[in-house]
Write a protein that holds these residues in place. Structure first.
Motif, PDB file in Angstrom:
ATOM      1  N   LYS A 188      21.398  -3.043 152.987  1.00  0.00           N
ATOM      2  CA  LYS A 188      20.691  -3.201 154.256  1.00  0.00           C
ATOM      3  C   LYS A 188      19.335  -2.537 154.173  1.00  0.00           C
ATOM      4  O   LYS A 188      19.094  -1.652 153.340  1.00  0.00           O
ATOM      5  N   VAL A 189      18.450  -2.993 155.024  1.00  0.00           N
ATOM      6  CA  VAL A 189      17.077  -2.484 155.036  1.00  0.00           C
ATOM      7  C   VAL A 189      16.887  -1.649 156.297  1.00  0.00           C
ATOM      8  O   VAL A 189      17.318  -2.045 157.382  1.00  0.00           O
ATOM      9  N   ALA A 190      16.289  -0.476 156.142  1.00  0.00           N
ATOM     10  CA  ALA A 190      15.927   0.355 157.292  1.00  0.00           C
ATOM     11  C   ALA A 190      14.424   0.241 157.482  1.00  0.00           C
ATOM     12  O   ALA A 190      13.669   0.229 156.504  1.00  0.00           O
ATOM     13  N   ARG A 191      13.995   0.148 158.747  1.00  0.00           N
ATOM     14  CA  ARG A 191      12.546   0.080 158.950  1.00  0.00           C
ATOM     15  C   ARG A 191      12.151   0.732 160.261  1.00  0.00           C
ATOM     16  O   ARG A 191      12.951   0.831 161.197  1.00  0.00           O
ATOM     17  N   ALA A 192      10.913   1.182 160.299  1.00  0.00           N
ATOM     18  CA  ALA A 192      10.316   1.711 161.526  1.00  0.00           C
ATOM     19  C   ALA A 192       9.076   0.880 161.806  1.00  0.00           C
ATOM     20  O   ALA A 192       8.312   0.580 160.882  1.00  0.00           O
ATOM     21  N   ILE A 193       8.913   0.477 163.068  1.00  0.00           N
ATOM     22  CA  ILE A 193       7.742  -0.292 163.471  1.00  0.00           C
ATOM     23  C   ILE A 193       6.940   0.604 164.412  1.00  0.00           C
ATOM     24  O   ILE A 193       7.482   1.099 165.404  1.00  0.00           O
ATOM     25  N   CYS A 194       5.683   0.846 164.093  1.00  0.00           N
ATOM     26  CA  CYS A 194       4.890   1.815 164.849  1.00  0.00           C
ATOM     27  C   CYS A 194       3.601   1.189 165.372  1.00  0.00           C
ATOM     28  O   CYS A 194       2.982   0.369 164.690  1.00  0.00           O
ATOM     29  N   ILE A 195       3.216   1.614 166.575  1.00  0.00           N
ATOM     30  CA  ILE A 195       1.906   1.223 167.107  1.00  0.00           C
ATOM     31  C   ILE A 195       1.084   2.501 167.176  1.00  0.00           C
ATOM     32  O   ILE A 195       1.552   3.530 167.686  1.00  0.00           O
ATOM     33  N   MET A 196      -0.137   2.459 166.638  1.00  0.00           N
ATOM     34  CA  MET A 196      -0.978   3.653 166.642  1.00  0.00           C
ATOM     35  C   MET A 196      -2.435   3.291 166.908  1.00  0.00           C
ATOM     36  O   MET A 196      -2.790   2.112 166.927  1.00  0.00           O
ATOM     37  N   SER A 197      -3.252   4.322 167.130  1.00  0.00           N
ATOM     38  CA  SER A 197      -4.665   4.069 167.446  1.00  0.00           C
ATOM     39  C   SER A 197      -5.587   4.527 166.324  1.00  0.00           C
ATOM     40  O   SER A 197      -6.756   4.826 166.542  1.00  0.00           O
ATOM     41  N   HIS A 198      -5.046   4.603 165.120  1.00  0.00           N
ATOM     42  CA  HIS A 198      -5.861   5.050 163.979  1.00  0.00           C
ATOM     43  C   HIS A 198      -5.249   4.469 162.710  1.00  0.00           C
ATOM     44  O   HIS A 198      -4.067   4.115 162.687  1.00  0.00           O
ATOM     45  N   PRO A 199      -6.060   4.391 161.636  1.00  0.00           N
ATOM     46  CA  PRO A 199      -5.489   3.941 160.351  1.00  0.00           C
ATOM     47  C   PRO A 199      -4.542   5.003 159.769  1.00  0.00           C
ATOM     48  O   PRO A 199      -4.483   6.122 160.283  1.00  0.00           O
ATOM     49  N   ILE A 200      -3.817   4.642 158.717  1.00  0.00           N
ATOM     50  CA  ILE A 200      -2.981   5.641 158.027  1.00  0.00           C
ATOM     51  C   ILE A 200      -3.908   6.694 157.422  1.00  0.00           C
ATOM     52  O   ILE A 200      -4.873   6.338 156.736  1.00  0.00           O
ATOM     53  N   PRO A 201      -3.671   7.980 157.691  1.00  0.00           N
ATOM     54  CA  PRO A 201      -4.541   9.026 157.119  1.00  0.00           C
ATOM     55  C   PRO A 201      -4.603   8.924 155.585  1.00  0.00           C
ATOM     56  O   PRO A 201      -3.649   8.463 154.950  1.00  0.00           O
ATOM     57  N   ASP A 202      -5.731   9.347 155.035  1.00  0.00           N
ATOM     58  CA  ASP A 202      -5.944   9.359 153.566  1.00  0.00           C
ATOM     59  C   ASP A 202      -5.963   7.974 152.935  1.00  0.00           C
ATOM     60  O   ASP A 202      -5.724   7.831 151.731  1.00  0.00           O
ATOM     61  N   THR A 203      -6.239   6.935 153.742  1.00  0.00           N
ATOM     62  CA  THR A 203      -6.387   5.599 153.143  1.00  0.00           C
ATOM     63  C   THR A 203      -7.820   5.098 153.342  1.00  0.00           C
ATOM     64  O   THR A 203      -8.045   3.902 153.504  1.00  0.00           O
ATOM     65  N   ASP A 204      -8.781   6.031 153.333  1.00  0.00           N
ATOM     66  CA  ASP A 204     -10.202   5.658 153.436  1.00  0.00           C
ATOM     67  C   ASP A 204     -10.475   4.802 154.679  1.00  0.00           C
ATOM     68  O   ASP A 204     -11.236   3.839 154.625  1.00  0.00           O
ATOM     69  N   LYS A 205      -9.819   5.140 155.779  1.00  0.00           N
ATOM     70  CA  LYS A 205      -9.986   4.411 157.048  1.00  0.00           C
ATOM     71  C   LYS A 205      -9.722   2.906 156.917  1.00  0.00           C
ATOM     72  O   LYS A 205     -10.352   2.079 157.576  1.00  0.00           O
ATOM     73  N   SER A 206      -8.789   2.539 156.045  1.00  0.00           N
ATOM     74  CA  SER A 206      -8.483   1.118 155.828  1.00  0.00           C
ATOM     75  C   SER A 206      -7.889   0.487 157.087  1.00  0.00           C
ATOM     76  O   SER A 206      -6.940   1.017 157.660  1.00  0.00           O
ATOM     77  N   HIS A 207      -8.439  -0.665 157.476  1.00  0.00           N
ATOM     78  CA  HIS A 207      -7.876  -1.405 158.611  1.00  0.00           C
ATOM     79  C   HIS A 207      -6.578  -2.106 158.222  1.00  0.00           C
ATOM     80  O   HIS A 207      -5.815  -2.521 159.080  1.00  0.00           O
ATOM     81  N   SER A 208      -6.399  -2.297 156.922  1.00  0.00           N
ATOM     82  CA  SER A 208      -5.155  -2.883 156.426  1.00  0.00           C
ATOM     83  C   SER A 208      -4.871  -2.236 155.085  1.00  0.00           C
ATOM     84  O   SER A 208      -5.782  -2.059 154.278  1.00  0.00           O
ATOM     85  N   ALA A 209      -3.624  -1.865 154.865  1.00  0.00           N
ATOM     86  CA  ALA A 209      -3.312  -1.155 153.617  1.00  0.00           C
ATOM     87  C   ALA A 209      -1.826  -1.199 153.328  1.00  0.00           C
ATOM     88  O   ALA A 209      -1.003  -1.348 154.225  1.00  0.00           O
ATOM     89  N   GLN A 210      -1.508  -1.066 152.035  1.00  0.00           N
ATOM     90  CA  GLN A 210      -0.131  -0.862 151.613  1.00  0.00           C
ATOM     91  C   GLN A 210      -0.076   0.462 150.869  1.00  0.00           C
ATOM     92  O   GLN A 210      -0.958   0.761 150.071  1.00  0.00           O
ATOM     93  N   VAL A 211       0.966   1.243 151.169  1.00  0.00           N
ATOM     94  CA  VAL A 211       1.210   2.470 150.404  1.00  0.00           C
ATOM     95  C   VAL A 211       2.624   2.357 149.844  1.00  0.00           C
ATOM     96  O   VAL A 211       3.576   2.130 150.597  1.00  0.00           O
TER      97      VAL A 211
END
Length: 446
Positions: A297-320
């Motif tokens: 099974k897959v576990a996931r969290a879906i989040c809404i935020m008002s900023h990019p993921i920290p330490d991703t060079d302010k990327s508007h879209s990114a995968q980590v």
């Protein structure tokens, strides 16, 4: 309904829609049905009100999050490799004319408790803070070997037969450290766990090449692209394609019961008292639950935020990608972030997903290492779903069942399933030799 279809497809999930599109283009007569009144099945896209209804029942979303219709939250968010198989299928079927793509800003990896940009070429390897000076030189030599490797040119093989040599043996020839192997295997070659190390190295090298060739395509920060308005656009685009080639789509068809003859072969599908005849049935696991088994099974969290993921060079879209070893897990964890830049949220809002193959029954605790990297989140929903694979013999029952979607945030595993299913259904190999430049104009940043 006396006419007979070559194939009836049940469920409008992404895999089923790609298959019905490709089979229609091949000249097969396709009927496509779904019990839901919306496209996408498990891989559908929800606006804010639908998202609230899905996770919270009747609650209304808070006003501060903006207009519901500005949200397109994909339930199975995955980025596409710019030169990957899915883009090839989109071009092969000309679905590209119904879609607009935009490059994804960043591709990152979690290493020693920090987020780093994934270095993908010999030049980037020399600049990357992921490695010390001597390791950089070793990594650079390995990257050059991979870049120069050509299956058809024995001179480039340096005496190694990659059908026999394992990935582990190939890497040890270059003396790379464990942390380096971690990001190469998981963030470049996109393996979900470490089992690839004991497989023949050819696939590992090809996957690295796919990454670097995709990266070179847009001179952006990542090898990935993503449709404007999200993946919900894809099933509908394939539905339009299928219709152009004479395929028929019917949503909101309850029950959809597969009918079998005395020999156990599928011969049709019944809904609301009417049976449509067919030679083959293609569906997702939910339509034939007695012919699949649960494998995880897959576990996931879906989040809404008002900023990019920290330490991703302010990327508007990114995968980590968080490799398993870095977290003491058996498989990787993934962060996916998209925003108003891809028209999936209102201005200045970001949607982030944290996903992983569940190894416990507590998704909140299990996903915490990923959620902690997101910084402040305004809303968070936790969810788990079971993963099924088919157990039937398709040669005996003429039923072709897709596997459930996995936890990865890129499309490579999904498309491999589609390509294998296509071959089983038609007895042919899907031709993916296309002019990749056909998708480039639409994928450039505005």
């Amino acid at each position: 309904m006396d006419e007979e279809y070559d194939v009836i497809v049940l469920g409008t999930g992404l895999k089923e829609c790609i298959l019905s599109g490709v089979l229609s283009v091949d000249g097969l007569k396709v009927l496509h049905m779904d019990r839901n009144d919306y496209y996408g099945g498990e891989s559908t896209s929800l606006n804010l009100v639908q998202l609230w209804k899905h996770f919270k029942g009747d609650d209304k979303p808070p006003e501060k999050l903006g207009a519901s219709r500005d949200y397109n939250v994909d339930m199975m968010p995955k980025f596409m490799m710019a030169n990957g198989s899915l883009v090839r299928i989109l071009i092969h079927t000309k679905v590209t004319k119904y879609l607009n793509f935009k490059a994804v800003d960043g591709s990152y990896v979690y290493n020693k408790k920090k987020i780093y940009k994934v270095p993908a070429t010999d030049v980037e390897a020399l600049k990357s803070p992921l490695m010390g000076l001597f390791e950089k030189r070793r990594a650079r030599k390995f990257f050059i070997y991979v870049q120069d490797y050509d299956e058809n040119d024995p001179k480039s093989h340096e005496g190694l037969d990659l059908n026999k040599v394992t990935a582990r043996e190939l890497i040890s020839k270059y003396g790379l450290e464990d942390d380096t192997i971690d990001f190469i295997g998981h963030a470049l070659a996109l393996h979900k766990d470490d089992s690839y190390l004991d497989q023949p190295a050819l696939s590992f090298v090809k996957r690295m090449k796919l990454y670097s060739e995709s990266l070179a395509r847009f001179q952006g920060g990542s090898p990935y692209i993503y449709p404007l308005y999200g993946l919900g656009e894809l099933p509908q685009a394939f539905a339009r394609l299928s219709a152009v080639y004479g395929g028929t789509y019917m949503l909101n068809k309850p029950e959809c019961k597969v009918e079998f003859d005395a020999d156990g072969k599928a011969i049709g599908v019944t809904s609301e008292g009417e049976t449509a005849k067919c030679k083959k049935v293609v569906c997702d696991p939910s339509y034939l639950p007695d012919r699949v088994k649960k494998v995880g099974k897959v576990a996931r969290a879906i989040c809404i935020m008002s900023h990019p993921i920290p330490d991703t060079d302010k990327s508007h879209s990114a995968q980590v990608i968080l490799p398993q070893k870095q977290l003491g897990r058996k498989s990787d964890m993934y962060l996916f972030c998209c925003s108003y830049a891809h028209n999936v949220a209102p201005k200045d809002k970001y949607i982030a997903f944290v996903s992983a193959e569940a190894e416990t029954d507590n998704p909140e605790a299990e996903l915490k290492p990923g959620v902690d990297l997101l910084g402040n989140v305004e809303e968070i929903f936790y969810d788990t779903y079971d993963r099924y694979v088919p157990t039937n013999d398709h040669t005996a029952d003429n039923c072709f069942i897709s596997a459930s979607y996995d936890s990865t945030t890129h499309f490579e595993t999904t498309v491999n399933d589609v390509i294998e299913m296509y071959s089983k259904i038609t007895g042919k190999v899907l031709d993916l030799s296309v002019d990749l430049s056909a998708a480039s104009a639409s994928a450039e940043d505005e």
